[in-house]
Design a protein around this motif. Structure first.
Motif, PDB file in Angstrom:
ATOM      1  N   ARG A  16      23.741  33.956 104.741  1.00 33.21           N
ATOM      2  CA  ARG A  16      22.704  33.711 103.723  1.00 33.21           C
ATOM      3  C   ARG A  16      21.304  33.814 104.314  1.00 33.21           C
ATOM      4  N   ASP A  19      16.760  31.982 102.099  1.00 31.21           N
ATOM      5  CA  ASP A  19      17.615  33.166 102.130  1.00 31.21           C
ATOM      6  C   ASP A  19      16.897  34.306 102.852  1.00 31.21           C
ATOM      7  N   ASP A  66      26.046  20.891 107.551  1.00 30.06           N
ATOM      8  CA  ASP A  66      25.175  20.857 106.377  1.00 30.06           C
ATOM      9  C   ASP A  66      24.538  22.228 106.155  1.00 30.06           C
ATOM     10  N   ARG A  67      24.003  22.419 104.965  1.00 33.16           N
ATOM     11  CA  ARG A  67      23.305  23.658 104.618  1.00 33.16           C
ATOM     12  C   ARG A  67      22.140  23.886 105.594  1.00 33.16           C
ATOM     13  N   ALA A 109      32.416  27.979 106.530  1.00 32.69           N
ATOM     14  CA  ALA A 109      31.251  27.615 105.722  1.00 32.69           C
ATOM     15  C   ALA A 109      29.953  27.876 106.488  1.00 32.69           C
ATOM     16  N   GLU A 140      26.733  30.426 105.653  1.00 30.49           N
ATOM     17  CA  GLU A 140      25.332  30.009 105.683  1.00 30.49           C
ATOM     18  C   GLU A 140      24.504  30.934 106.578  1.00 30.49           C
TER      19      GLU A 140
END
Length: 221
Positions: A142, A112, A106-107, A135, A139
């Protein structure tokens, strides 16, 4: 394949919960060698905070806190993080440690460019597909500040358990109840695309021994 790996991930989560419950503090109190390396790297860079992914019961997170960093420790295991919280209270480190139950598929629950550094000891080589690993690294990029370091370790295809046990596809093999995604050098290079790849260091750990890479990469400024 996707449904198969999703089922494997759920089973692995339950396996880790029961393992931490049955063996509190299973990795001991001493920090891992990669954590000691990372603390020195971050101190030299003037970093103040570190995100540890897959913190487990917290031997490395607690070490970072003792070294003066503020640590955000995440893991999918609430049992492991409960043990970490208890030790942080015992050592009067609660002001330096924040724990978050989180699945890395998950995120990340962070803003950020909020972290000076990210550390993950054998988290990326869990039962994650190559797509999920990519992915996750996006993240991590980010949440890292420009110039921030990402240090991770993974078991690689030179490990004795590679191609042993139950094959789940995507270079994931289950042995002794634990599933591992074994990395080849191409995957390491692909994950460093758009980063500065500082070092790929080979080392061994444990009694088998496990054969790993410690990878250090930096988000460009």
């Amino acid at each position: 394949m996707v449904n198969k790996l999703r089922g494997l991930a759920q089973a692995q989560g339950q396996h880790w919960e029961s393992t931490y419950r049955a063996h509190p503090g299973m990795y001991g109190d001493e920090p891992s060698a990669p954590a000691v390396y990372t603390a020195g790297l971050l101190q030299a860079a003037g970093a103040r905070n570190v995100l540890e992914l897959g913190a487990g019961h917290g031997r490395d997170s607690l070490y970072f806190a003792r070294e003066g960093f503020h640590v955000t420790a995440t893991d999918a295991s609430s049992v492991g993080l409960h043990q970490l919280d208890e030790r942080a209270r015992e050592e009067d480190l609660t002001s330096h440690v924040t724990t978050i139950v989180h699945d890395v598929r998950d995120r990340l629950p962070l803003p950020d460019a909020s972290m000076d550094s990210v550390f993950a000891h054998m988290l990326l080589c869990m039962a994650l597909s190559t797509k999920e690993i990519h992915a996750l690294v996006q993240e991590i990029r980010r949440v890292l500040r420009p110039g921030g370091s990402f240090v991770y370790t993974v078991r690689h295809t030179g490990d004795a358990h590679y191609r042993a046990g139950t094959a789940h596809g995507d270079d994931i093999y289950e042995h002794g109840g634990f599933a591992v995604h074994f990395f080849d050098r191409t995957l390491v290079g692909d994950l460093a695309d758009g980063w500065t790849l500082n070092e790929v260091h080979s080392f061994e750990e444990g009694e088998l021994p496990r054969r790993l890479w410690r990878v250090t990469q930096t988000r460009p400024r």
